[in-house]
Design a protein around this motif. Structure first.
Motif, mmCIF file in Angstrom:
data_model
loop_
_atom_site.group_PDB
_atom_site.id
_atom_site.type_symbol
_atom_site.label_atom_id
_atom_site.label_comp_id
_atom_site.label_asym_id
_atom_site.label_seq_id
_atom_site.Cartn_x
_atom_site.Cartn_y
_atom_site.Cartn_z
ATOM 1 N N VAL A 1 1.013 -1.249 -0.374
ATOM 2 C CA VAL A 1 -0.367 0.066 0.280
ATOM 3 C C VAL A 1 1.140 1.327 0.109
ATOM 4 O O VAL A 1 2.394 1.391 0.809
ATOM 5 N N ASP A 2 0.453 1.733 -0.163
ATOM 6 C CA ASP A 2 1.327 3.191 -0.602
ATOM 7 C C ASP A 2 1.594 4.694 0.528
ATOM 8 O O ASP A 2 0.019 4.504 1.524
ATOM 9 N N ALA A 3 2.719 4.231 1.347
ATOM 10 C CA ALA A 3 2.613 4.847 2.700
ATOM 11 C C ALA A 3 2.335 6.176 2.722
ATOM 12 O O ALA A 3 1.665 6.842 3.705
ATOM 13 N N ARG A 4 1.997 6.972 1.977
ATOM 14 C CA ARG A 4 0.903 8.065 2.130
ATOM 15 C C ARG A 4 -0.163 8.591 2.099
ATOM 16 O O ARG A 4 -0.148 9.541 2.183
ATOM 17 N N HIS A 5 -0.998 7.373 1.645
ATOM 18 C CA HIS A 5 -2.457 7.731 1.829
ATOM 19 C C HIS A 5 -3.238 6.364 2.069
ATOM 20 O O HIS A 5 -2.415 5.708 2.607
ATOM 21 N N VAL A 18 1.264 -6.808 5.482
ATOM 22 C CA VAL A 18 1.406 -5.167 4.586
ATOM 23 C C VAL A 18 2.743 -5.038 4.131
ATOM 24 O O VAL A 18 3.747 -4.362 5.702
ATOM 25 N N VAL A 19 2.494 -4.287 4.092
ATOM 26 C CA VAL A 19 4.330 -2.869 3.127
ATOM 27 C C VAL A 19 3.646 -1.832 2.573
ATOM 28 O O VAL A 19 3.426 -1.935 1.429
ATOM 29 N N ALA A 20 4.699 -1.035 3.391
ATOM 30 C CA ALA A 20 3.614 0.630 2.903
ATOM 31 C C ALA A 20 5.345 0.867 2.782
ATOM 32 O O ALA A 20 6.507 0.209 3.105
ATOM 33 N N THR A 21 4.489 1.018 0.342
ATOM 34 C CA THR A 21 5.825 1.227 0.186
ATOM 35 C C THR A 21 6.287 3.354 -0.101
ATOM 36 O O THR A 21 5.353 3.850 0.512
ATOM 37 N N LYS A 22 7.435 3.469 -0.623
ATOM 38 C CA LYS A 22 7.110 4.530 -0.721
ATOM 39 C C LYS A 22 7.748 5.940 0.090
ATOM 40 O O LYS A 22 6.995 7.063 0.640
ATOM 41 N N ILE A 23 7.928 4.863 1.839
ATOM 42 C CA ILE A 23 7.898 6.174 2.499
ATOM 43 C C ILE A 23 8.704 6.859 2.748
ATOM 44 O O ILE A 23 8.686 8.611 3.480
ATOM 45 N N ASP A 24 10.192 7.314 1.585
ATOM 46 C CA ASP A 24 10.992 7.977 1.819
ATOM 47 C C ASP A 24 10.102 9.223 1.384
ATOM 48 O O ASP A 24 10.838 10.504 1.511
ATOM 49 N N LYS A 25 8.870 9.182 1.280
ATOM 50 C CA LYS A 25 8.876 10.558 0.172
ATOM 51 C C LYS A 25 7.462 10.591 1.810
ATOM 52 O O LYS A 25 6.314 11.925 1.874
ATOM 53 N N ILE A 27 -5.289 -5.143 10.133
ATOM 54 C CA ILE A 27 -4.476 -6.120 10.190
ATOM 55 C C ILE A 27 -2.864 -4.973 12.034
ATOM 56 O O ILE A 27 -2.391 -4.031 11.618
ATOM 57 N N PRO A 28 -2.888 -6.258 12.888
ATOM 58 C CA PRO A 28 -1.748 -5.514 13.611
ATOM 59 C C PRO A 28 -0.783 -4.554 13.055
ATOM 60 O O PRO A 28 -0.046 -4.982 12.049
ATOM 61 N N MET A 29 -0.299 -3.709 14.070
ATOM 62 C CA MET A 29 1.534 -3.004 13.550
ATOM 63 C C MET A 29 2.588 -4.202 12.966
ATOM 64 O O MET A 29 3.470 -3.327 12.589
ATOM 65 N N LYS A 30 2.690 -4.653 14.107
ATOM 66 C CA LYS A 30 3.696 -5.584 14.214
ATOM 67 C C LYS A 30 3.742 -6.419 12.518
ATOM 68 O O LYS A 30 5.057 -7.031 12.634
ATOM 69 N N ASN A 31 2.417 -6.593 12.193
ATOM 70 C CA ASN A 31 3.139 -7.096 10.133
ATOM 71 C C ASN A 31 3.070 -6.175 9.324
ATOM 72 O O ASN A 31 2.482 -6.315 7.934
ATOM 73 N N ILE A 32 3.223 -5.158 9.443
ATOM 74 C CA ILE A 32 2.660 -4.055 8.573
ATOM 75 C C ILE A 32 4.696 -3.036 8.816
ATOM 76 O O ILE A 32 5.173 -2.882 9.620
ATOM 77 N N TYR A 33 5.041 -2.974 7.513
ATOM 78 C CA TYR A 33 6.052 -2.947 7.911
ATOM 79 C C TYR A 33 6.167 -1.540 6.610
ATOM 80 O O TYR A 33 5.529 -1.057 6.040
ATOM 81 N N ALA A 34 7.939 -0.606 6.708
ATOM 82 C CA ALA A 34 7.603 0.524 5.444
ATOM 83 C C ALA A 34 9.548 -0.027 4.490
ATOM 84 O O ALA A 34 9.971 0.058 5.685
ATOM 85 N N VAL A 35 8.746 0.490 3.442
ATOM 86 C CA VAL A 35 9.973 0.135 2.678
ATOM 87 C C VAL A 35 10.543 1.674 1.493
ATOM 88 O O VAL A 35 8.677 2.462 1.478
ATOM 89 N N SER A 36 11.384 1.940 1.306
ATOM 90 C CA SER A 36 11.487 2.768 0.497
ATOM 91 C C SER A 36 12.197 2.161 -0.778
ATOM 92 O O SER A 36 13.774 1.413 -0.545
ATOM 93 N N SER A 37 11.893 1.799 -2.225
ATOM 94 C CA SER A 37 13.235 1.313 -3.199
ATOM 95 C C SER A 37 14.316 1.972 -3.155
ATOM 96 O O SER A 37 14.652 1.866 -4.158
ATOM 97 N N THR A 38 13.328 3.487 -3.176
ATOM 98 C CA THR A 38 14.914 4.778 -4.320
ATOM 99 C C THR A 38 15.837 4.247 -3.360
ATOM 100 O O THR A 38 17.074 4.076 -4.006
ATOM 101 N N GLU A 39 15.458 4.739 -2.229
ATOM 102 C CA GLU A 39 16.815 4.121 -0.734
ATOM 103 C C GLU A 39 16.646 3.471 0.156
ATOM 104 O O GLU A 39 18.380 3.417 1.234
ATOM 105 N N LYS A 40 16.250 1.673 -1.065
ATOM 106 C CA LYS A 40 16.611 0.630 -0.002
ATOM 107 C C LYS A 40 16.633 0.469 1.600
ATOM 108 O O LYS A 40 17.832 0.325 2.020
ATOM 109 N N ILE A 41 15.497 1.265 1.603
ATOM 110 C CA ILE A 41 15.363 0.642 3.693
ATOM 111 C C ILE A 41 14.273 -0.102 3.702
ATOM 112 O O ILE A 41 13.395 -0.150 2.850
ATOM 113 N N GLY A 42 14.357 -0.530 4.969
ATOM 114 C CA GLY A 42 13.372 -1.834 5.351
ATOM 115 C C GLY A 42 13.100 -3.204 4.384
ATOM 116 O O GLY A 42 12.195 -3.619 5.230
ATOM 117 N N PHE A 43 14.651 -3.068 3.815
ATOM 118 C CA PHE A 43 14.383 -4.858 3.385
ATOM 119 C C PHE A 43 14.454 -5.849 4.221
ATOM 120 O O PHE A 43 14.020 -6.944 4.045
#
Ligand code: GTP
Ligand code: MG
Length: 191
Positions: free
Chosen positions: A110-114, A136-143, A162-178
């Protein structure tokens, strides 16, 4: 991580004939599924990334470490696609979800911004009903500004139930969270 493209498929007869366990990456068109796969495996162009939505049209299978498969699929919620194309892709996805026996889990992006969209909610609901493990992974967290990131993840958690422990955040451009996501995927593969 070793990764290689195996094949693309539109229908069951074209799925690769293996018994490796599979993790499929789903999400709205343009949310960053293909970019997520590339960043996760540390490759620039394994999966095709585009600037306009609707880039991935087939089910693409990637073998990881010769031991499991990562599956890239077309995004949902892309209104500009022709109706016949939408129906065709819907049927292709449904067949995969209901009939792929080695499907072990889903990474739902899901988009982290929305706030999650109705399509996101429907997707997560169907996965819950099918008892398929969901990461669940929130993408574009860099934004998202750093001070607003936790809040953004909480909103997603509440909306998708979905519980917070099953939610992750990543930025594919900054390569974080993987790294955290990889640990979780391995947990699902072994369960
Ligand atoms: P479809 O195949 O069309 O369903 O799209 P997709 O979900 O595979 O998205 P894709 O990976 O092709 O990325 C869509 C756009 O978002 C591209 O322009 C990417 O560069 C951009 N993008 C993807 N992930 C990130 C991210 O983490 N941060 C930022 N800033 N941009 C990203
Ligand atoms: Mg794609």
């Amino acid at each position: 991580m070793k990764s290689e493209f195996v094949t693309s498929a539109t229908k069951k007869s074209e799925w690769p004939n293996t018994d490796l366990p599979e993790i499929v990456v789903v999400g709205r068109s343009n949310v960053g599924k293909s970019s997520f796969i590339n960043a996760l495996v540390g490759r620039k162009k394994l999966a095709y990334v585009g600037n306009t939505p609707g880039k991935t049209r087939l089910i693409n299978f990637f073998a990881i470490d010769d031991s499991w498969m990562l599956v890239d699929v077309p995004g949902y919620g892309y209104a500009k696609m022709s109706k016949s194309m939408l129906i065709k892709m819907g049927e292709m996805m449904e067949e995969y979800f209901y009939e792929r026996e080695q499907l072990k889990g889903v990474v739902s992006l899901v988009d982290a911004r929305h706030e999650p969209t109705n399509d996101d909610l429907d997707m997560v609901q169907s996965l819950k009903e099918a008892h398929i493990p969901i990461i669940v992974v929130a993408t574009k967290i860099d934004k998202v500004p750093k001070t607003k990131r936790i809040r953004a993840l909480k909103t997603i958690s509440q909306s998708l139930q979905i519980p917070m422990k099953n939610i992750y955040a990543v930025s594919s451009t900054e390569k974080i969270g993987f790294e955290e996501v990889i640990v979780k995927i391995k947990e699902v593969l072994e369960s």
